[in-house]
Design a protein around this motif. Sequence first.
Motif, PDB file in Angstrom:
ATOM      1  N   ILE A 116       0.999  -1.014  -0.055  1.00 62.67           N
ATOM      2  CA  ILE A 116       0.029  -0.018  -0.076  1.00 62.67           C
ATOM      3  C   ILE A 116       0.892   0.916   0.021  1.00 62.67           C
ATOM      4  CG2 ILE A 116      -1.725   1.451   1.182  1.00 62.67           C
ATOM      5  CD1 ILE A 116      -2.667  -1.000   2.402  1.00 62.67           C
ATOM      6  N   ASN A 117       0.701   2.112  -1.045  1.00 60.67           N
ATOM      7  CA  ASN A 117       1.505   3.305  -0.984  1.00 60.67           C
ATOM      8  C   ASN A 117       0.750   4.488  -0.603  1.00 60.67           C
ATOM      9  OD1 ASN A 117       3.889   2.267  -2.412  1.00 60.67           O
ATOM     10  ND2 ASN A 117       2.666   1.983  -4.245  1.00 60.67           N
ATOM     11  N   ALA A 118       1.236   5.582  -0.052  1.00 55.51           N
ATOM     12  CA  ALA A 118       0.616   6.554   0.456  1.00 55.51           C
ATOM     13  C   ALA A 118      -0.071   7.543  -0.605  1.00 55.51           C
ATOM     14  CB  ALA A 118       1.830   7.636   1.008  1.00 55.51           C
ATOM     15  N   ASP A 119       0.010   7.146  -1.729  1.00 60.01           N
ATOM     16  CA  ASP A 119      -0.850   7.917  -3.142  1.00 60.01           C
ATOM     17  C   ASP A 119      -2.128   6.966  -3.222  1.00 60.01           C
ATOM     18  OD1 ASP A 119       0.087   5.364  -4.164  1.00 60.01           O
ATOM     19  OD2 ASP A 119       1.058   6.709  -5.905  1.00 60.01           O
ATOM     20  N   ARG A 120      -2.274   5.877  -2.429  1.00 63.30           N
ATOM     21  CA  ARG A 120      -3.540   4.929  -2.412  1.00 63.30           C
ATOM     22  C   ARG A 120      -3.303   3.732  -3.184  1.00 63.30           C
ATOM     23  NH1 ARG A 120      -8.074   6.792   0.683  1.00 63.30           N
ATOM     24  NH2 ARG A 120      -7.670   8.856   1.739  1.00 63.30           N
ATOM     25  N   SER A 121      -2.517   3.613  -4.057  1.00 58.99           N
ATOM     26  CA  SER A 121      -2.081   2.609  -4.870  1.00 58.99           C
ATOM     27  C   SER A 121      -1.700   1.418  -4.153  1.00 58.99           C
ATOM     28  CB  SER A 121      -1.097   2.900  -5.969  1.00 58.99           C
ATOM     29  OG  SER A 121       0.071   3.140  -5.438  1.00 58.99           O
ATOM     30  N   LEU A 133      -6.903   2.563  -3.925  1.00 62.32           N
ATOM     31  CA  LEU A 133      -7.932   2.391  -2.584  1.00 62.32           C
ATOM     32  C   LEU A 133      -9.152   3.572  -2.730  1.00 62.32           C
ATOM     33  CD1 LEU A 133      -5.548   1.162   0.069  1.00 62.32           C
ATOM     34  CD2 LEU A 133      -7.495  -0.126  -1.078  1.00 62.32           C
ATOM     35  N   THR A 134      -9.762   3.605  -3.406  1.00 61.59           N
ATOM     36  CA  THR A 134     -10.969   4.422  -3.329  1.00 61.59           C
ATOM     37  C   THR A 134     -12.074   3.785  -2.696  1.00 61.59           C
ATOM     38  OG1 THR A 134     -11.788   3.561  -5.541  1.00 61.59           O
ATOM     39  CG2 THR A 134     -10.571   5.663  -5.578  1.00 61.59           C
ATOM     40  N   HIS A 135     -12.165   2.653  -2.197  1.00 66.17           N
ATOM     41  CA  HIS A 135     -13.122   1.727  -1.688  1.00 66.17           C
ATOM     42  C   HIS A 135     -12.403   0.476  -0.952  1.00 66.17           C
ATOM     43  CE1 HIS A 135     -12.390  -1.249  -4.794  1.00 66.17           C
ATOM     44  NE2 HIS A 135     -12.604  -0.223  -5.623  1.00 66.17           N
ATOM     45  N   ARG A 166     -11.119   4.642   6.120  1.00 68.20           N
ATOM     46  CA  ARG A 166     -11.847   5.602   7.202  1.00 68.20           C
ATOM     47  C   ARG A 166     -11.718   7.029   6.830  1.00 68.20           C
ATOM     48  NH1 ARG A 166      -9.662   2.815  12.915  1.00 68.20           N
ATOM     49  NH2 ARG A 166     -10.816   0.851  12.666  1.00 68.20           N
ATOM     50  N   GLY A 167     -12.623   7.696   7.548  1.00 68.84           N
ATOM     51  CA  GLY A 167     -12.953   9.038   7.076  1.00 68.84           C
ATOM     52  C   GLY A 167     -11.855   9.836   7.533  1.00 68.84           C
ATOM     53  N   ASN A 168     -10.836   9.596   8.399  1.00 68.56           N
ATOM     54  CA  ASN A 168      -9.681  10.494   8.716  1.00 68.56           C
ATOM     55  C   ASN A 168      -8.539  10.252   8.137  1.00 68.56           C
ATOM     56  OD1 ASN A 168      -9.044   7.918   9.769  1.00 68.56           O
ATOM     57  ND2 ASN A 168      -8.736   8.663  11.856  1.00 68.56           N
ATOM     58  N   GLY A 169      -8.585   9.920   6.569  1.00 70.19           N
ATOM     59  CA  GLY A 169      -7.533   9.618   5.989  1.00 70.19           C
ATOM     60  C   GLY A 169      -6.663   8.247   6.293  1.00 70.19           C
ATOM     61  N   ARG A 201      -1.837   5.742   7.729  1.00 74.33           N
ATOM     62  CA  ARG A 201      -2.393   7.166   7.059  1.00 74.33           C
ATOM     63  C   ARG A 201      -1.876   7.385   5.746  1.00 74.33           C
ATOM     64  NH1 ARG A 201      -4.689  10.461  10.550  1.00 74.33           N
ATOM     65  NH2 ARG A 201      -3.565   9.774  12.263  1.00 74.33           N
ATOM     66  N   LEU A 202      -2.673   7.587   4.816  1.00 72.91           N
ATOM     67  CA  LEU A 202      -2.698   7.984   3.540  1.00 72.91           C
ATOM     68  C   LEU A 202      -2.538   9.270   3.077  1.00 72.91           C
ATOM     69  CD1 LEU A 202      -4.523   5.243   1.948  1.00 72.91           C
ATOM     70  CD2 LEU A 202      -2.107   4.973   2.694  1.00 72.91           C
ATOM     71  N   HIS A 203      -2.161   9.796   2.021  1.00 72.97           N
ATOM     72  CA  HIS A 203      -2.259  11.226   1.280  1.00 72.97           C
ATOM     73  C   HIS A 203      -3.633  11.657   1.070  1.00 72.97           C
ATOM     74  CE1 HIS A 203       2.244  11.208  -0.121  1.00 72.97           C
ATOM     75  NE2 HIS A 203       2.069  11.275   1.535  1.00 72.97           N
TER      76      HIS A 203
END
Length: 214
Positions: free
Chosen positions: A33-38, A108-110, A132-135, A212-214
């Motif tokens: 899992i990358n911070a850019d959500r990929s 990771l959009t879902h 989660r909603g807090n990033g 925690r992601l971007h």
Amino acid sequence: MGVFVRLAAALCLPLLLAGCLLTPGKFTSRLLINADRSFTYSYVGEVHALDPEQMKPGKEPVSADDKRKAEVKARAIADALSKEAGYRSVRYLGDGAFAIDYQVSGTLTHNFIYPFNLDGQAIVPFVAVELRGNGTVRVKAPGFANESKDELGPMSGAADSSDKLDGTFVLETDAELVSTNNEEGPGTAGPRKTLTWKVSPLTRDAPTAVLRLH
């Protein structure tokens, strides 16, 4: 004709898997899992398909005819799975066991769950990623431990499969590591962190981490 065959396999797969409890055997699994959500998830190893009905106390022994039907169903499952996205190879080993080579990449959009069987009577995800909603995202691998199987109760058949659990789950990320239940903590190489869990029939707590992601 090829499109029709793939469509037929996709339609038949839920029926073939209905009532099956999928559990891991000997495996190697990796989640990047990358911070850019990929992300990329892979699972290479054994998967066991169990029939919870046959695991119930007092159930009559399986007849030779039932065994033959189960073998045909298992081979049909292997053929159908091999046509699904992400499955690079699926091979039936006999006695309800499959050799799986699976890998999927995306963003990771879902939420992400593997494996997922909408029609199954009992589902224990090997790995689940919850947005989660807090990033942050929570990664949990309930299928790689015995805690979630205990919650299903003795009728699930999962307890009888726990002796097959033998594998390694690796989580690699360049995102911020908020928390984890990995006692050894992460290994680091530059900005990247790697968490490794070795799981066995004695593993009680599911591998878990919050990022925690971007």
